[in-house]
Design a protein around this motif. Structure first.
Motif, short mmCIF file in Angstrom:
data_model
loop_
_atom_site.label_atom_id
_atom_site.label_comp_id
_atom_site.label_asym_id
_atom_site.label_seq_id
_atom_site.Cartn_x
_atom_site.Cartn_y
_atom_site.Cartn_z
N GLY A 33 -7.27 13.17 -18.92
CA GLY A 33 -6.58 12.60 -17.45
C GLY A 33 -7.13 13.30 -16.20
O GLY A 33 -6.54 13.00 -15.22
N SER A 34 -8.02 14.49 -16.44
CA SER A 34 -8.27 15.32 -15.28
C SER A 34 -9.46 14.63 -14.30
O SER A 34 -9.47 15.07 -13.03
N ARG A 35 -10.11 13.59 -14.98
CA ARG A 35 -11.30 12.82 -14.00
C ARG A 35 -11.14 11.67 -14.31
O ARG A 35 -10.73 11.24 -15.44
N ILE A 36 -11.32 10.67 -13.34
CA ILE A 36 -11.40 9.27 -13.58
C ILE A 36 -12.85 8.99 -12.98
O ILE A 36 -13.71 9.37 -12.42
N PHE A 37 -13.09 7.58 -13.62
CA PHE A 37 -14.46 7.13 -13.50
C PHE A 37 -14.57 5.93 -12.52
O PHE A 37 -13.38 5.09 -12.69
N GLY A 38 -15.51 5.86 -11.61
CA GLY A 38 -15.52 5.01 -10.50
C GLY A 38 -16.69 4.19 -10.16
O GLY A 38 -18.03 5.00 -10.41
N THR B 110 -25.76 3.67 -15.38
CA THR B 110 -26.20 5.00 -16.49
C THR B 110 -25.56 6.21 -15.73
O THR B 110 -25.56 7.15 -16.65
N CYS B 111 -24.94 6.28 -14.55
CA CYS B 111 -24.68 7.17 -14.06
C CYS B 111 -23.30 7.24 -13.42
O CYS B 111 -22.87 6.92 -12.30
N PRO B 112 -21.95 6.92 -14.13
CA PRO B 112 -20.83 6.89 -13.54
C PRO B 112 -20.37 8.01 -12.55
O PRO B 112 -20.44 9.01 -12.77
N GLU B 113 -19.57 7.31 -11.26
CA GLU B 113 -19.23 8.68 -10.43
C GLU B 113 -17.78 9.00 -11.53
O GLU B 113 -17.04 8.40 -11.76
N MET B 114 -17.55 10.35 -11.22
CA MET B 114 -16.56 10.82 -11.60
C MET B 114 -15.61 11.71 -10.81
O MET B 114 -16.25 12.41 -9.75
N PHE B 115 -14.63 11.51 -10.63
CA PHE B 115 -13.78 12.19 -9.41
C PHE B 115 -12.55 13.02 -10.10
O PHE B 115 -11.84 12.32 -10.82
N PRO B 116 -12.28 13.87 -9.35
CA PRO B 116 -10.99 14.80 -9.90
C PRO B 116 -9.59 14.06 -9.49
O PRO B 116 -9.58 13.69 -8.29
N LEU B 117 -8.88 13.61 -10.39
CA LEU B 117 -7.72 12.96 -10.28
C LEU B 117 -6.95 13.65 -9.08
O LEU B 117 -6.21 13.14 -8.28
N GLY C 32 -8.46 -2.32 -13.52
CA GLY C 32 -8.63 -1.14 -12.91
C GLY C 32 -7.71 -0.75 -11.56
O GLY C 32 -6.70 -1.45 -11.43
N VAL C 33 -8.27 0.06 -10.74
CA VAL C 33 -7.57 0.73 -9.59
C VAL C 33 -8.47 0.66 -8.55
O VAL C 33 -9.55 1.09 -8.60
N LEU C 34 -8.05 0.31 -7.18
CA LEU C 34 -8.78 0.42 -5.89
C LEU C 34 -8.10 1.67 -5.14
O LEU C 34 -7.07 1.61 -5.13
N GLY C 35 -8.77 2.57 -4.96
CA GLY C 35 -8.41 3.62 -4.03
C GLY C 35 -9.56 4.83 -3.83
O GLY C 35 -10.56 4.22 -3.76
N GLY C 36 -9.00 6.04 -3.83
CA GLY C 36 -10.20 7.02 -3.42
C GLY C 36 -9.90 7.94 -2.27
O GLY C 36 -8.76 8.60 -2.75
N ARG C 37 -10.54 8.16 -1.62
CA ARG C 37 -10.24 8.89 -0.47
C ARG C 37 -10.52 8.13 0.95
O ARG C 37 -11.33 7.39 1.15
N PRO C 38 -9.97 8.89 1.96
CA PRO C 38 -10.43 8.25 3.40
C PRO C 38 -11.76 7.82 3.47
O PRO C 38 -12.74 8.73 3.17
N ARG C 39 -12.24 6.71 3.91
CA ARG C 39 -13.54 6.33 4.05
C ARG C 39 -14.60 6.26 2.96
O ARG C 39 -15.69 6.64 2.73
N GLY C 40 -13.77 6.44 1.69
CA GLY C 40 -14.56 6.48 0.31
C GLY C 40 -13.70 5.84 -0.44
O GLY C 40 -13.66 6.35 -1.63
N ALA C 41 -13.67 4.58 -0.41
CA ALA C 41 -12.97 3.85 -1.55
C ALA C 41 -13.89 3.59 -2.67
O ALA C 41 -14.96 3.54 -2.57
N LYS D 80 -7.77 14.95 -6.53
CA LYS D 80 -8.24 14.84 -5.14
C LYS D 80 -8.15 13.37 -4.69
O LYS D 80 -8.71 13.06 -3.52
N MET D 81 -7.50 12.68 -5.46
CA MET D 81 -7.52 11.14 -5.15
C MET D 81 -6.32 10.73 -4.11
O MET D 81 -5.51 11.61 -4.33
#
Length: 100
Positions: free
Chosen positions: A24-29, A67-74, A5-14, A76-77
């Protein structure tokens, strides 16, 4: 095949990202700050020698999934990321290095 996997995200939101939608539009975290008890260990015979093995009970494995994966728009990463690999053998490491 060695990627974990990959560790990342947004400032103060790893987040630890482990997959993506097909387009490829959204990633699961998952939130890596969620703490849980480590799995148990027991002694077992492996190839005739005593060895410490991890007990992966059904309850423990259920606690590792959501049961509820977080999805992020790629798009905005944050571009600052860390790539994770697990290389069990020298051959695995060589495969990763030759693939880059």
């Amino acid at each position: 095949p060695q990627s974990v996997g990959v560790l990342g995200g947004r400032p103060r939101g790893a987040r630890w990202f482990y997959g993506a939608q097909k387009d490829g539009s959204r990633i699961f975290g998952l939130d890596p700050h969620t703490v849980q008890t480590a799995p148990g260990r027991q002694t077992a015979r492996v190839n005739g020698q005593a060895s410490s093995v991890v007990e992966l009970s059904d309850d423990y494995l259920r606690s590792c999934h959501t049961t509820c994966p977080e999805m992020f728009p790629l798009c905005k990463m944050d571009p600052s990321i860390a790539l994770g690999f697990y290389c069990r053998t020298r051959a695995d490491l060589n495969h990763v290095l030759n693939s880059m």
